[in-house]
Design an enzyme around this catalytic site. Sequence first.
Site, PDB file in Angstrom:
ATOM      1  N   LEU A 125       0.817  -1.210   0.000  1.00 32.27           N
ATOM      2  CA  LEU A 125       0.000   0.000   0.000  1.00 32.27           C
ATOM      3  C   LEU A 125       0.855   1.267   0.000  1.00 32.27           C
ATOM      4  CD1 LEU A 125      -2.834   1.311   0.247  1.00 32.27           C
ATOM      5  CD2 LEU A 125      -2.581   1.125   2.739  1.00 32.27           C
ATOM      6  N   THR A 126       1.746   1.401   0.979  1.00 37.00           N
ATOM      7  CA  THR A 126       2.518   2.629   1.163  1.00 37.00           C
ATOM      8  C   THR A 126       3.481   2.871  -0.004  1.00 37.00           C
ATOM      9  OG1 THR A 126       2.377   2.383   3.556  1.00 37.00           O
ATOM     10  CG2 THR A 126       4.096   3.828   2.714  1.00 37.00           C
ATOM     11  N   PRO A 128       6.453   6.038  -1.720  1.00 35.98           N
ATOM     12  CA  PRO A 128       7.312   7.154  -1.308  1.00 35.98           C
ATOM     13  C   PRO A 128       6.549   8.449  -1.102  1.00 35.98           C
ATOM     14  CG  PRO A 128       8.391   5.878  -3.026  1.00 35.98           C
ATOM     15  CD  PRO A 128       7.011   5.319  -2.891  1.00 35.98           C
ATOM     16  N   GLY A 131       1.869   7.919   2.161  1.00 37.54           N
ATOM     17  CA  GLY A 131       1.930   7.180   3.413  1.00 37.54           C
ATOM     18  C   GLY A 131       0.588   7.249   4.111  1.00 37.54           C
ATOM     19  N   GLY A 338      18.176   0.745  34.371  1.00 36.24           N
ATOM     20  CA  GLY A 338      19.390   1.543  34.396  1.00 36.24           C
ATOM     21  C   GLY A 338      20.322   1.188  33.255  1.00 36.24           C
ATOM     22  N   GLU A 362       0.890   1.092  10.274  1.00 44.26           N
ATOM     23  CA  GLU A 362      -0.539   0.778  10.126  1.00 44.26           C
ATOM     24  C   GLU A 362      -1.422   1.908  10.662  1.00 44.26           C
ATOM     25  OE1 GLU A 362      -2.106  -3.116  10.582  1.00 44.26           O
ATOM     26  OE2 GLU A 362      -0.130  -4.044  10.407  1.00 44.26           O
TER      27      GLU A 362
END
Length: 378
Positions: A125-126, A128, A131, A338, A362
């Site tokens: 789907l995505t 450049p 998005g 720590g 997503e």
Amino acid sequence: MDFELSEEHGDLRATVREFANEVVAPASARHDAEHSFPYEIVAQMGEIGLFGLPFPEEYGGMGGDYFALALALEELGRVDQSVAITLEAGVCLGAMPVYRFGTETQKQRWLPGLCAGTELGAFGLTEPGAGSDAAGTRTTAVLDDGHWVLNGNKEFITNSGTDITTLITVTARTGGDGAISSFLVPAHAPGFTAEKAYDKVGWRASDTHPLTLHNVRIPEENLLGAPGRGYANFLSILDEGRIAIAALATGAAQGCVDASVAYAKTRTAFGSAIGTNQGISFKIARMQARAHAARLAYYDAAARMLAGAPFKAQACIAKLVAGEAAMDNARDATQVFGGYGFINESLVARHYRDSKILEIGEGTTEVQLMLIARSLGL
């Protein structure tokens, strides 16, 4: 609403928790350090049926439901987010579009291997330049002599370049009117290239690549779903997927709690266990509250989905709450540990690096807020 798990769901959770603790956790640090895909773990997940959990037995599935998958993702997410996202992407993004929108022929062709875990699917789907605004897709598909010819680029695609990747569902424009359709693209189709894998901050044992499609020819029958419905169909897949991602994030948040409790009971400073100090115990208590709230949120969204009730806003809430819980708990767990929390071999260090993407992938936090606000009429 009854929040007690059924016997079947309880047994599943126990089985996956044992698998996560005994098989996944011991290998996590090595695969993370080596940026290596955990093929042996994926194979075992396939053998115990995790990739087939929400699919009917007729396609090689386990005949379970989406909530069963979410429970499995929570347990895996406690110990290794890379393994969990491999399962989530393979099922929710790779196989689920075929099951939801495919023809019977497409289901019979692709689902058995995807359910067995011997094959992996990906979700293209995505891009450049597209998005959060996925409607800005620029990849094109043109019908030519009984074949679709695809050209374009995709970005950040999980499971797209493994040795067992066989299928990528891809969105592409199919007309001048801006219509977006979806297609089943075999991973070994000529002109399809999974480019060099990303060097990621987290999820380093999951497989993620940019993709190039250059004159990729696929049969006309590889159209997935109705023409022009690809974008809408993929958005519905993301609605469901947000429940799964929320479950994964809840597991990460809980994993940080569990590790912090164990450490606070055994690590001594100034003559006593650090968990006896309210500065530490209150921090961990707040972490547990976040994990609990995240779990209730995804349980609620999943229950609504399975009941056939509207769930879009609740899925967004679950994804928002759980993603932030994972990130906040990872930060606090690192503080509890720590210096040891800053060592990559430490589980909490991996959660610290891994969890940020849960506020991005997503659907970003901002997208969830936008959709929640829209559900309120704003």
